[in-house]
Enzyme design. Sequence first.
Site, PDB file in Angstrom:
ATOM      1  N   GLY A 124      12.183  -5.804  18.757  1.00 52.81           N
ATOM      2  CA  GLY A 124      12.173  -4.847  19.869  1.00 52.81           C
ATOM      3  C   GLY A 124      10.914  -4.886  20.711  1.00 52.81           C
ATOM      4  O   GLY A 124       9.836  -4.474  20.254  1.00 52.81           O
ATOM      5  N   THR A 126      11.517  -4.892  24.674  1.00 53.91           N
ATOM      6  CA  THR A 126      11.991  -4.314  25.935  1.00 53.91           C
ATOM      7  C   THR A 126      12.293  -2.816  25.821  1.00 53.91           C
ATOM      8  O   THR A 126      12.781  -2.347  24.800  1.00 53.91           O
ATOM      9  CB  THR A 126      13.286  -5.050  26.354  1.00 53.91           C
ATOM     10  OG1 THR A 126      12.966  -6.416  26.522  1.00 53.91           O
ATOM     11  CG2 THR A 126      13.880  -4.496  27.631  1.00 53.91           C
ATOM     12  N   GLU A 127      12.011  -2.096  26.892  1.00 55.06           N
ATOM     13  CA  GLU A 127      12.401  -0.677  26.977  1.00 55.06           C
ATOM     14  C   GLU A 127      13.155  -0.454  28.286  1.00 55.06           C
ATOM     15  O   GLU A 127      13.117  -1.316  29.173  1.00 55.06           O
ATOM     16  CB  GLU A 127      11.150   0.212  26.923  1.00 55.06           C
ATOM     17  CG  GLU A 127      10.404   0.052  25.610  1.00 55.06           C
ATOM     18  CD  GLU A 127       9.196   0.981  25.478  1.00 55.06           C
ATOM     19  OE1 GLU A 127       8.961   1.790  26.406  1.00 55.06           O
ATOM     20  OE2 GLU A 127       8.512   0.885  24.458  1.00 55.06           O
ATOM     21  N   ARG A 268      44.271 -33.844  33.811  1.00 55.15           N
ATOM     22  CA  ARG A 268      44.916 -33.129  34.907  1.00 55.15           C
ATOM     23  C   ARG A 268      45.206 -34.079  36.073  1.00 55.15           C
ATOM     24  O   ARG A 268      44.286 -34.725  36.586  1.00 55.15           O
ATOM     25  CB  ARG A 268      43.983 -32.000  35.379  1.00 55.15           C
ATOM     26  CG  ARG A 268      44.386 -31.307  36.653  1.00 55.15           C
ATOM     27  CD  ARG A 268      45.497 -30.334  36.430  1.00 55.15           C
ATOM     28  NE  ARG A 268      45.709 -29.487  37.593  1.00 55.15           N
ATOM     29  CZ  ARG A 268      46.795 -28.754  37.756  1.00 55.15           C
ATOM     30  NH1 ARG A 268      47.753 -28.762  36.826  1.00 55.15           N
ATOM     31  NH2 ARG A 268      46.942 -28.004  38.819  1.00 55.15           N
ATOM     32  N   GLN A 336      35.238 -24.580  38.321  1.00 57.94           N
ATOM     33  CA  GLN A 336      35.773 -25.154  39.566  1.00 57.94           C
ATOM     34  C   GLN A 336      36.691 -26.347  39.273  1.00 57.94           C
ATOM     35  O   GLN A 336      37.750 -26.485  39.880  1.00 57.94           O
ATOM     36  CB  GLN A 336      34.585 -25.594  40.449  1.00 57.94           C
ATOM     37  CG  GLN A 336      34.953 -25.896  41.883  1.00 57.94           C
ATOM     38  CD  GLN A 336      35.367 -24.643  42.652  1.00 57.94           C
ATOM     39  OE1 GLN A 336      35.075 -23.530  42.246  1.00 57.94           O
ATOM     40  NE2 GLN A 336      36.094 -24.839  43.735  1.00 57.94           N
ATOM     41  N   ILE A 337      36.288 -27.177  38.332  1.00 60.62           N
ATOM     42  CA  ILE A 337      37.104 -28.357  37.988  1.00 60.62           C
ATOM     43  C   ILE A 337      38.433 -27.925  37.362  1.00 60.62           C
ATOM     44  O   ILE A 337      39.481 -28.501  37.623  1.00 60.62           O
ATOM     45  CB  ILE A 337      36.308 -29.313  37.054  1.00 60.62           C
ATOM     46  CG1 ILE A 337      35.178 -29.982  37.853  1.00 60.62           C
ATOM     47  CG2 ILE A 337      37.221 -30.356  36.415  1.00 60.62           C
ATOM     48  CD1 ILE A 337      34.189 -30.796  37.029  1.00 60.62           C
ATOM     49  N   GLY A 340      42.427 -22.929  39.052  1.00 63.45           N
ATOM     50  CA  GLY A 340      43.030 -21.642  38.684  1.00 63.45           C
ATOM     51  C   GLY A 340      43.022 -21.410  37.185  1.00 63.45           C
ATOM     52  O   GLY A 340      42.797 -20.295  36.706  1.00 63.45           O
ATOM     53  N   GLU A 363      14.983 -13.070  27.233  1.00 65.48           N
ATOM     54  CA  GLU A 363      13.686 -13.650  26.836  1.00 65.48           C
ATOM     55  C   GLU A 363      12.884 -14.111  28.059  1.00 65.48           C
ATOM     56  O   GLU A 363      12.188 -15.122  28.032  1.00 65.48           O
ATOM     57  CB  GLU A 363      13.860 -14.755  25.793  1.00 65.48           C
ATOM     58  CG  GLU A 363      14.406 -14.172  24.498  1.00 65.48           C
ATOM     59  CD  GLU A 363      14.206 -15.018  23.275  1.00 65.48           C
ATOM     60  OE1 GLU A 363      13.207 -15.737  23.186  1.00 65.48           O
ATOM     61  OE2 GLU A 363      15.064 -14.940  22.384  1.00 65.48           O
TER      62      GLU A 363
HETATM   63  N1  COS Z   1       0.303 -16.665  24.428  1.00 58.45           N
HETATM   64  C1  COS Z   1      -0.830 -16.014  24.043  1.00 58.45           C
HETATM   65  N2  COS Z   1      -1.383 -15.024  24.800  1.00 58.45           N
HETATM   66  C2  COS Z   1      -0.799 -14.727  25.958  1.00 58.45           C
HETATM   67  C3  COS Z   1       0.369 -15.372  26.404  1.00 58.45           C
HETATM   68  C4  COS Z   1       0.913 -16.392  25.584  1.00 58.45           C
HETATM   69  N3  COS Z   1       2.023 -17.048  25.944  1.00 58.45           N
HETATM   70  N4  COS Z   1       0.740 -14.855  27.595  1.00 58.45           N
HETATM   71  C5  COS Z   1      -0.166 -13.926  27.897  1.00 58.45           C
HETATM   72  N5  COS Z   1      -1.086 -13.845  26.904  1.00 58.45           N
HETATM   73  C6  COS Z   1      -2.274 -12.983  26.860  1.00 58.45           C
HETATM   74  C7  COS Z   1      -3.173 -13.277  28.057  1.00 58.45           C
HETATM   75  O1  COS Z   1      -4.066 -14.331  27.794  1.00 58.45           O
HETATM   76  C8  COS Z   1      -3.885 -11.964  28.250  1.00 58.45           C
HETATM   77  O2  COS Z   1      -4.944 -11.866  27.322  1.00 58.45           O
HETATM   78  P1  COS Z   1      -6.453 -11.478  27.804  1.00 58.45           P
HETATM   79  O3  COS Z   1      -6.319 -10.133  28.468  1.00 58.45           O
HETATM   80  O4  COS Z   1      -7.234 -11.439  26.533  1.00 58.45           O
HETATM   81  O5  COS Z   1      -6.864 -12.550  28.758  1.00 58.45           O
HETATM   82  C9  COS Z   1      -2.837 -10.942  27.807  1.00 58.45           C
HETATM   83  O6  COS Z   1      -1.890 -11.625  26.988  1.00 58.45           O
HETATM   84  C10 COS Z   1      -2.107 -10.314  28.973  1.00 58.45           C
HETATM   85  O7  COS Z   1      -1.508 -11.363  29.707  1.00 58.45           O
HETATM   86  P2  COS Z   1      -1.089 -11.210  31.230  1.00 58.45           P
HETATM   87  O8  COS Z   1      -2.249 -10.660  31.993  1.00 58.45           O
HETATM   88  O9  COS Z   1      -0.521 -12.515  31.687  1.00 58.45           O
HETATM   89  O10 COS Z   1       0.027 -10.078  31.124  1.00 58.45           O
HETATM   90  P3  COS Z   1       1.015  -9.502  32.201  1.00 58.45           P
HETATM   91  O11 COS Z   1       1.168  -8.064  31.961  1.00 58.45           O
HETATM   92  O12 COS Z   1       0.643  -9.984  33.560  1.00 58.45           O
HETATM   93  O13 COS Z   1       2.427 -10.112  31.757  1.00 58.45           O
HETATM   94  C11 COS Z   1       4.206 -11.679  31.584  1.00 58.45           C
HETATM   95  C12 COS Z   1       2.678 -11.404  31.561  1.00 58.45           C
HETATM   96  C13 COS Z   1       4.856 -11.226  32.842  1.00 58.45           C
HETATM   97  C14 COS Z   1       4.306 -13.184  31.452  1.00 58.45           C
HETATM   98  C15 COS Z   1       4.837 -10.988  30.342  1.00 58.45           C
HETATM   99  O14 COS Z   1       4.836  -9.597  30.470  1.00 58.45           O
HETATM  100  C16 COS Z   1       6.252 -11.451  30.102  1.00 58.45           C
HETATM  101  O15 COS Z   1       6.474 -12.508  29.516  1.00 58.45           O
HETATM  102  N6  COS Z   1       7.238 -10.646  30.536  1.00 58.45           N
HETATM  103  C17 COS Z   1       8.623 -10.927  30.222  1.00 58.45           C
HETATM  104  C18 COS Z   1       8.932 -10.319  28.912  1.00 58.45           C
HETATM  105  C19 COS Z   1      10.174 -10.885  28.353  1.00 58.45           C
HETATM  106  O16 COS Z   1      10.379 -12.094  28.295  1.00 58.45           O
HETATM  107  N7  COS Z   1      11.025 -10.000  27.887  1.00 58.45           N
HETATM  108  C20 COS Z   1      12.268 -10.389  27.343  1.00 58.45           C
HETATM  109  C21 COS Z   1      12.330  -9.964  25.951  1.00 58.45           C
HETATM  110  S1  COS Z   1      13.968 -10.277  25.472  1.00 58.45           S
HETATM  111  S2  COS Z   1      13.869 -10.643  23.677  1.00 58.45           S
END
Ligand code: COS
Length: 379
Positions: A124, A126-127, A268, A336-337, A340, A363
């Site tokens: 978990g 996501t919110e 087809r 499409q291929i 219908g 993700e």
């Molecule tokens: N591995 C290790 N550290 C990481 C990292 C990675 N892949 N990505 C970011 N970090 C670290 C950064 O280095 C930063 O650390 P410092 O503050 O010490 O420098 C910290 O985490 C914050 O990173 P950042 O500033 O890039 O954070 P943001 O809030 O801008 O968010 C994104 C980054 C948008 C990439 C992130 O929030 C994201 O992946 N969002 C999508 C989430 C997602 O995929 N959700 C789906 C879940 S479904 S299961």
Amino acid sequence: MNFEQNENQLMIAQMVRDFAEKEIRPHFMEWDESQEFPVHIFKKLGELGLMGVFIPEEYGGSGFSYFEYITVVAEIAKVCGSIGLSVAAHNSLCTGHIYYHGSEEQKKKYLPKLASAEWIGAWGLTETGTGSDAGGMNTTAVLEGDHWVLNGSKNFITHGKSGDVAVVIARTGEKGATNGTSAFIIEKGTPGFSAGKKENKMGMRASETCELIFNDCRIPKENLIGLVGEGFKQAMQILDGGRISIGALSLGIAKGAYEAALKYSKEREQFGQPISKFQSIAFKLADMATEIEAAELLLYQAAYLKNNKKKMTKESAIAKYYASEVAVRTANEAVQIFGGYGYTKDFPVEKFYRDAKLCTIGEGTSEIQKLVISREILK
Ligand code: COS
């Protein structure tokens, strides 16, 4: 880099194909219609060693690399995306998080149960209000004596209801601070922990997606994973690996749709000949085949880096972004291929089309992958 599948991959591919034909293909439309999450299938996949693919044998897993893991997820998704998605979420998110970041005690306690599928795992992050902006989460965990007390909710959680254990990221510090969140292990049945609404989805309907609710949920202090404040970074690292598995899921869906369309185009007939003889169809197949092969190579590049413990944030985002868009384009062209017939539920391509769309969202959306890629190349 070796472009040939290794012996394990060939063996696994055959085993998964046999299993999928016997246990999944006859039922997947039924599960899709009723949104049934077929737990018994995962128990059987556990017996085959496919629920802890890259978990070392000492913790009850199969001890394979990410190459074999891609094969498992893609081969399942060629038949049913939902089952592929659940296998991916279980392996790389919940199980992977405990394996990569958990203490020795936590690994010994949880990994054998997860790898055998005695327990199904959820994860978990996501919110409701924080999807792409994962760091802005509002669920809190406060230390009170020997317990962490969690309040809030998580949504769009795979196995939110049927999961036996969940890894959850919650706020333990200031909002917006990189070190403001921590990761916890929470077992089903813990007072104050419950499942909420189950989503009624467009695709991936046999993979359960639910809300998790925490209402003064008290968990033992030792259920913290790693250190306080590491939650976001741990989650980002887990997603680096998880994105390879969504790429593999996309690859499997694209291959499934392509193979169905290829076969149909040769059978087809219109205007007195198989439709594959028309350049308009043959060129679609050529585009599909080209993009699928490119997606596969990108995935192997990311998996190679992962196997060798090298940073692959950019490569996994590229592989996930490209493969998921290919899955959508391929499934679209497959419908499409089929014309219908492709729009009916008598053929599998409409399901590939619905399932594929999740891959450009889950993700991390394609837009988030582009953000990650551009940040990496502009560093
Ligand atoms: N591995 C290790 N550290 C990481 C990292 C990675 N892949 N990505 C970011 N970090 C670290 C950064 O280095 C930063 O650390 P410092 O503050 O010490 O420098 C910290 O985490 C914050 O990173 P950042 O500033 O890039 O954070 P943001 O809030 O801008 O968010 C994104 C980054 C948008 C990439 C992130 O929030 C994201 O992946 N969002 C999508 C989430 C997602 O995929 N959700 C789906 C879940 S479904 S299961």
